[in-house]
Design a protein around this motif. Structure first.
Motif, PDB file in Angstrom:
ATOM      1  N   ASP A 115      -2.331 -63.496  22.450  1.00 39.46           N
ATOM      2  CA  ASP A 115      -1.323 -62.509  22.377  1.00 39.46           C
ATOM      3  C   ASP A 115      -0.197 -62.986  21.320  1.00 39.46           C
ATOM      4  O   ASP A 115       0.367 -64.011  21.434  1.00 39.46           O
ATOM      5  N   VAL A 116       0.126 -62.415  20.230  1.00 39.11           N
ATOM      6  CA  VAL A 116       1.338 -62.633  19.215  1.00 39.11           C
ATOM      7  C   VAL A 116       2.124 -61.506  19.130  1.00 39.11           C
ATOM      8  O   VAL A 116       1.400 -60.399  18.831  1.00 39.11           O
ATOM      9  N   THR A 117       3.196 -61.134  19.873  1.00 40.28           N
ATOM     10  CA  THR A 117       4.234 -60.199  19.775  1.00 40.28           C
ATOM     11  C   THR A 117       5.453 -60.360  19.237  1.00 40.28           C
ATOM     12  O   THR A 117       6.072 -61.338  19.634  1.00 40.28           O
ATOM     13  N   LEU A 118       5.821 -59.602  18.108  1.00 38.81           N
ATOM     14  CA  LEU A 118       6.903 -59.736  17.138  1.00 38.81           C
ATOM     15  C   LEU A 118       8.032 -58.737  17.642  1.00 38.81           C
ATOM     16  O   LEU A 118       7.529 -57.499  17.811  1.00 38.81           O
ATOM     17  N   PHE A 119       9.203 -59.398  18.048  1.00 40.45           N
ATOM     18  CA  PHE A 119      10.224 -58.565  18.540  1.00 40.45           C
ATOM     19  C   PHE A 119      11.549 -58.501  17.417  1.00 40.45           C
ATOM     20  O   PHE A 119      11.631 -59.673  16.803  1.00 40.45           O
ATOM     21  N   GLN A 120      12.161 -57.444  17.292  1.00 39.57           N
ATOM     22  CA  GLN A 120      13.385 -57.463  16.441  1.00 39.57           C
ATOM     23  C   GLN A 120      14.811 -57.032  17.240  1.00 39.57           C
ATOM     24  O   GLN A 120      14.781 -56.354  18.101  1.00 39.57           O
ATOM     25  N   ALA A 121      15.580 -57.755  16.847  1.00 38.09           N
ATOM     26  CA  ALA A 121      16.884 -57.717  17.683  1.00 38.09           C
ATOM     27  C   ALA A 121      17.568 -56.281  17.086  1.00 38.09           C
ATOM     28  O   ALA A 121      17.939 -56.258  16.034  1.00 38.09           O
ATOM     29  N   GLN A 122      17.687 -55.479  17.751  1.00 33.93           N
ATOM     30  CA  GLN A 122      18.417 -54.162  17.701  1.00 33.93           C
ATOM     31  C   GLN A 122      19.378 -53.502  18.829  1.00 33.93           C
ATOM     32  O   GLN A 122      18.874 -53.443  19.882  1.00 33.93           O
ATOM     33  N   GLY A 123      20.671 -53.860  18.287  1.00 36.20           N
ATOM     34  CA  GLY A 123      21.799 -53.155  19.568  1.00 36.20           C
ATOM     35  C   GLY A 123      21.769 -53.817  20.572  1.00 36.20           C
ATOM     36  O   GLY A 123      21.765 -53.352  21.658  1.00 36.20           O
ATOM     37  N   GLY A 124      21.569 -55.372  20.612  1.00 32.87           N
ATOM     38  CA  GLY A 124      21.474 -56.027  21.643  1.00 32.87           C
ATOM     39  C   GLY A 124      20.489 -56.108  22.634  1.00 32.87           C
ATOM     40  O   GLY A 124      20.283 -56.445  23.643  1.00 32.87           O
ATOM     41  N   THR A 135      -6.523 -60.709  23.012  1.00 31.59           N
ATOM     42  CA  THR A 135      -6.760 -59.875  24.089  1.00 31.59           C
ATOM     43  C   THR A 135      -5.969 -58.298  23.772  1.00 31.59           C
ATOM     44  O   THR A 135      -5.779 -57.752  24.828  1.00 31.59           O
ATOM     45  N   ILE A 136      -5.742 -58.213  22.849  1.00 31.82           N
ATOM     46  CA  ILE A 136      -5.022 -56.848  22.353  1.00 31.82           C
ATOM     47  C   ILE A 136      -5.939 -55.908  22.008  1.00 31.82           C
ATOM     48  O   ILE A 136      -6.739 -55.966  20.926  1.00 31.82           O
ATOM     49  N   PRO A 137      -6.193 -54.628  22.551  1.00 32.59           N
ATOM     50  CA  PRO A 137      -7.016 -53.472  22.152  1.00 32.59           C
ATOM     51  C   PRO A 137      -6.789 -53.045  20.562  1.00 32.59           C
ATOM     52  O   PRO A 137      -5.644 -53.429  20.287  1.00 32.59           O
ATOM     53  N   GLY A 240     -13.624 -65.672  16.939  1.00 38.97           N
ATOM     54  CA  GLY A 240     -13.170 -64.583  17.556  1.00 38.97           C
ATOM     55  C   GLY A 240     -14.082 -63.354  17.179  1.00 38.97           C
ATOM     56  O   GLY A 240     -13.441 -62.316  17.055  1.00 38.97           O
ATOM     57  N   TRP A 241     -15.001 -63.449  16.797  1.00 41.12           N
ATOM     58  CA  TRP A 241     -16.145 -62.254  16.197  1.00 41.12           C
ATOM     59  C   TRP A 241     -16.313 -61.304  17.281  1.00 41.12           C
ATOM     60  O   TRP A 241     -16.253 -60.103  17.041  1.00 41.12           O
ATOM     61  N   PRO A 242     -16.322 -61.699  18.545  1.00 39.93           N
ATOM     62  CA  PRO A 242     -16.523 -60.193  19.606  1.00 39.93           C
ATOM     63  C   PRO A 242     -15.277 -59.552  19.479  1.00 39.93           C
ATOM     64  O   PRO A 242     -15.384 -58.126  19.700  1.00 39.93           O
ATOM     65  N   HIS A 243     -14.175 -60.036  19.252  1.00 39.11           N
ATOM     66  CA  HIS A 243     -12.924 -59.250  19.174  1.00 39.11           C
ATOM     67  C   HIS A 243     -12.910 -58.265  18.001  1.00 39.11           C
ATOM     68  O   HIS A 243     -12.608 -57.065  18.095  1.00 39.11           O
ATOM     69  N   VAL A 244     -13.373 -58.924  16.937  1.00 39.96           N
ATOM     70  CA  VAL A 244     -13.394 -58.028  15.509  1.00 39.96           C
ATOM     71  C   VAL A 244     -14.662 -57.015  15.861  1.00 39.96           C
ATOM     72  O   VAL A 244     -14.187 -55.992  15.266  1.00 39.96           O
ATOM     73  N   LEU A 245     -15.718 -57.622  16.189  1.00 38.00           N
ATOM     74  CA  LEU A 245     -16.986 -56.700  15.910  1.00 38.00           C
ATOM     75  C   LEU A 245     -17.304 -55.415  17.202  1.00 38.00           C
ATOM     76  O   LEU A 245     -17.580 -54.213  17.041  1.00 38.00           O
ATOM     77  N   THR A 249     -11.574 -57.686  24.786  1.00 40.28           N
ATOM     78  CA  THR A 249     -10.109 -58.393  25.090  1.00 40.28           C
ATOM     79  C   THR A 249     -10.458 -59.569  25.819  1.00 40.28           C
ATOM     80  O   THR A 249      -9.279 -59.688  26.668  1.00 40.28           O
ATOM     81  N   ILE A 250     -11.466 -60.191  25.824  1.00 43.08           N
ATOM     82  CA  ILE A 250     -11.651 -61.503  26.822  1.00 43.08           C
ATOM     83  C   ILE A 250     -10.725 -62.531  26.172  1.00 43.08           C
ATOM     84  O   ILE A 250     -10.750 -62.727  24.988  1.00 43.08           O
ATOM     85  N   SER A 251     -10.153 -63.234  27.152  1.00 41.59           N
ATOM     86  CA  SER A 251      -9.011 -64.055  26.588  1.00 41.59           C
ATOM     87  C   SER A 251      -9.768 -65.649  26.242  1.00 41.59           C
ATOM     88  O   SER A 251     -10.840 -65.609  26.652  1.00 41.59           O
ATOM     89  N   THR A 252      -9.107 -66.404  25.591  1.00 39.58           N
ATOM     90  CA  THR A 252      -9.758 -67.854  25.327  1.00 39.58           C
ATOM     91  C   THR A 252     -10.260 -68.711  26.446  1.00 39.58           C
ATOM     92  O   THR A 252     -11.015 -69.160  26.401  1.00 39.58           O
TER      93      THR A 252
END
Length: 579
Positions: A115-124, A135-137, A240-245, A249-252
Motif C-alpha cells: 500500500d502506497v498512499t499519497l496525501f496532499q496538505a490542503q487547508g490544514g 492490496t489495493i483493488p 506481483g503477477w496475481p495482482h496485475v492479472l 489483493t493478497i498481501s506480501t
C-alpha cells in the motif's frame, strides 16, 4: 563476467553519486530541500528529498501525522521500514517554476509494496490524491503495472507539501524516487519485460523437457521440471503477477510462505538433479552421496522453518539458496576432473548461477546510489538484482539441459548396444537350434544324450559360423531400426534411405531373407526391442515401454505384443518380477 559487466555499467554513475553526496554534505544543508521540478526535464528521475517518520504499529492516521516529529537527514536516499502492519511516512515538498502545470510520479527502487498512499496538505488537512499497491483493488488504484507508483500534478509556480504512507514490503528499507510519469512507465515496462521473459522461459523449458525426455525414466527429468516450476511460481508471486492479472489483493505477508515454499522447491530440486547427473555413471558402491543428502536435509528444514514465519525466519532459505550452488559447483568440478562428461555443462550451469547469485547478494548488500537519469535502462542497472538473477538462471537452465541431453544420449547408446547384442544373441541361438544335431551314439544313455546336446549347443554358439546369405544386410537393417526405434514416423521409406537402397529393393531382400514386408520387419524389431527393454528393466510402466519403442497407442502395442510373444506386456513384467 556478469558481475563485472554490471559493475562496469554502473561504476560511472556510482562515482558521480558519491561526488554528489559529498557536495550535499559539504554544502552544510541541515534541512531537507524542496524537490524543484525545474531540475527534472521531461523523462528525468532523481532521488526523492524527504523527511521521515516510522510508525512500527501502523496506528498513526492521516489526521494526526502532521503533528508528529519527522526526522530530517540531508541527502538520505534509503529509509527503514517496519514490517507489516507497520508503516513509513515520508514528507516532502515540490516546487514547479515552469509556466505550465506539471505531472510527476513517486515510485520506489523496491518493487514489492502492499500500500502506497499519497496525501496532499490542503487547508490544514491531508487529502488522499493517489494510491497504489498489491492490496489495493484495481478500481481504487491509479496504476495497473507491476512497478508501484503514485502520481500528482502541480500548478505553475506553486510549491506544495505532500505525505506518502508506505507499508508492506519484503525489503527492510525503501528508496523513493521522483520523476516524470513517462519515465516511470518505461521503467515499469522494462521490469515487466524481464519478469515476463523469466516466466516464459520457465514455461518453454518445462514443456521442452517433458516432450523431449518423456520417454526416459522420470528420475532423469522430474527434478529438473520441478526446479523450473518452482522458479516460475517464485517469480510469479514475488513480482506481483496475481495482482496485475487477476486483481488479487493478497498481501506480501500472506504470499511469503508460498514464495518460501517455491524457493525451497527450487533449492531441493537443484540438489537432486545435480545428484542424479553427477552420480549416474559412478559405481553404486562409490557414489558418496552424503553431501547431497546433507544439503537436501538442510533445505527441507530451512524451508519448513521459513514457512512458519517467513518475514522473521526467511533468512536460512536465502542463505542456503546462495550456499548450495557453490557447494555443488565444487562437487561438479571434482566430477569433471574424474572424467564424467555431463559434469562439464553442470559445472558451467552452476558457475553461471553462482555468479548471478553473487552479483545479486553484492548489490543487495551494497546498493548503487541513485543518480539523475533519463534512461529506464539506467534505472534497471541501479538495482541489477532482478536482471542478474534472471540472466544467470536462464544460462544455468540451458547448460543443465545440455547436461541432461549428454547423459540421455550416452544412456540411449548403451541401451541400444545392449538391445542389439540381445537381438544378435537371440539370432545365434535360433540358428544354432536349427542346425541338425549329430546322431548320438547308440550305446549312450538318455542322460548322456542330453549332456551331449547341451555341449553341442554351447559349442555351436562359440564357433564363428559363416553368416547365411543376406545376414549382413539384416544386421544393418536391424541396427538402423533400433537406432531410430523411438521415432514413430520411421517406416519403410526411411529405412530404405538409411540403408541406401530403394524401397522395392528393401522389400525384395527382406522377403527373401525373412519372408517379411518392410513394415512387418520394422514392427517385429520394435516388439523385440520392447521385450528386451522389459527384460533389461529399463522402464517401470507399459506406457513408457510403448513410447520408447515407437508405438503411439498403448492398447495397440499390447495387442501386437501378445500376438508376437503369446503374453501381454503386463504378464511379461510379472513373470520377470517372479523370476
Amino acid at each position: 563476467m556478469l558481475a563485472m559487466l554490471l559493475f562496469s555499467a554502473i561504476w560511472p554513475s556510482e562515482s558521480r553519486a558519491q561526488t554528489d553526496h559529498a557536495d550535499c554534505i559539504a554544502s552544510g544543508v541541515d534541512q531537507v530541500p524542496a524537490n524543484i521540478l525545474a531540475d527534472l526535464p521531461d523523462g528525468q528521475l532523481k532521488p526523492l528529498a524527504a523527511s521521515y517518520f516510522l510508525d512500527p504499529a501502523g496506528t498513526v492516521s492521516a489526521d494526526s501525522i502532521a503533528s508528529q516529529d519527522f526526522t530530517s537527514t540531508p541527502c538520505q536516499e534509503q529509509f527503514d521500514i517496519a514490517r507489516s502492519p507497520g508503516a513509513l511516512w515520508l514528507k516532502f515538498t515540490a516546487r514547479n517554476p515552469h509556466a505550465e502545470a506539471q505531472m510527476w510520479g513517486i515510485s520506489f527502487m523496491e518493487t514489492v509494496m502492499d500500500d502506497v498512499t499519497l496525501f496532499q496538505a490542503q487547508g490544514g488537512a491531508l487529502v488522499p490524491i493517489a494510491r497504489d499497491g498489491r492490496t489495493i483493488p484495481a478500481a481504487r488504484s491509479d496504476n495497473d503495472r507491476l512497478q508501484t507508483s503514485v502520481s500528482f500534478g502541480i500548478e505553475q509556480g506553486q510549491e506544495e507539501t505532500y505525505y506518502v504512507r508506505v507499508s508492506g514490503t519484503y525489503a527492510p528499507s525503501v528508496t523513493p524516487v521522483i520523476g516524470s510519469v513517462n519515465l516511470l512507465s518505461r521503467w515499469s515496462s522494462g521490469f515487466t519485460a524481464i519478469s515476463a521473459v523469466m516466466l516464459g522461459f520457465c514455461i518453454i523449458m518445462t514443456l521442452f523437457s517433458l516432450i523431449l525426455f518423456r520417454h526416459i525414466h522420470p528420475r532423469f527429468y522430474q527434478f529438473y521440471t520441478a526446479y523450473l516450476i518452482g522458479m516460475f511460481c517464485m517469480t510469479f508471486l514475488f513480482d506481483g503477477w496475481p495482482h496485475v492479472l487477476f486483481g488479487s489483493t493478497i498481501s506480501t505477508q500472506q504470499w511469503k510462505p508460498f514464495i518460501e515454499l517455491a524457493a525451497g522447491l527450487v533449492m531441493i530440486a537443484n540438489i537432486q538433479y545435480c545428484r542424479i547427473l553427477l552420480t549416474i555413471d559412478t559405481d553404486p558402491q562409490q557414489r558418496k552421496q552424503a553431501v547431497f543428502h546433507w544439503l537436501t536435509g538442510l533445505g527441507v528444514i530451512g524451508t519448513l522453518w521459513a514457512m512458519i514465519d517467513p518475514l522473521d525466519w526467511g533468512t536460512p532459505v536465502s542463505i542456503l539458496l546462495i550456499i548450495n550452488p557453490f557447494v555443488l559447483l565444487y562437487v561438479s568440478g571434482r566430477k569433471m576432473l574424474d572424467g564424467v562428461k555431463q559434469a562439464v555443462p553442470v559445472f558451467a550451469s552452476l558457475f553461471a548461477l553462482s555468479i548471478g547469485l553473487f552479483a545479486s547478494l553484492y548489490f543487495f548488500k551494497f546498493p548503487v546510489p541513485i543518480t539523475e537519469t533519463s534512461s529506464a535502462f539506467d534505472l534497471i542497472m541501479m538495482r541489477p538484482i532482478t536482471l542478474s538473477y534472471t540472466s544467470s538462471t536462464i544460462v544455468e537452465a540451458i547448460f543443465m539441459m545440455v547436461a541432461i541431453s549428454i547423459m540421455i544420449n550416452a544412456m540411449q547408446r548403451q541401451r541400444n548396444a545392449a538391445v542389439t547384442e540381445a537381438v544378435r544373441l537371440r539370432d545365434k541361438i535360433d540358428i544354432a537350434q536349427k542346425q541338425p544335431a549329430p546322431a548320438a551314439p547308440v550305446q549312450a544313455g538318455a542322460e548322456d544324450t542330453g549332456d551331449t546336446l547341451d555341449a553341442l549347443l554351447a559349442s555351436s554358439l562359440d564357433k564363428k559360423l559363416p553368416p547365411p546369405a543376406g545376414q549382413g544386410f539384416l544386421d544393418r537393417a536391424t541396427q538402423a531400426v533400433i537406432e531410430n526405434v523411438s521415432q514413430r514416423g520411421f517406416g519403410a521409406g526411411a529405412l530404405a534411405s538409411t540403408l541406401g537402397v530403394t524401397e522395392k529393393t528393401l522389400g525384395r531382400r527382406l522377403k527373401k531373407a525373412q519372408g517379411l514386408t518392410p513394415a512387418a520387419f520394422i514392427r517385429s524389431i520394435r516388439l523385440s526391442y520392447a521385450r528386451d527393454l522389459i527384460m533389461l528393466r529399463q522402464f517401470d510402466t507399459i506406457a513408457e515401454i510403448a513410447e520408447a519403442s515407437g508405438f503411439s497407442s498403448v492398447s495397440h502395442f499390447a495387442k501386437l505384443f501378445r500376438q508376437e510373444f503369446k503374453e501381454s506386456p503386463s504378464e511379461a513384467f510379472k513373470s520377470l518380477e517372479s523370476l
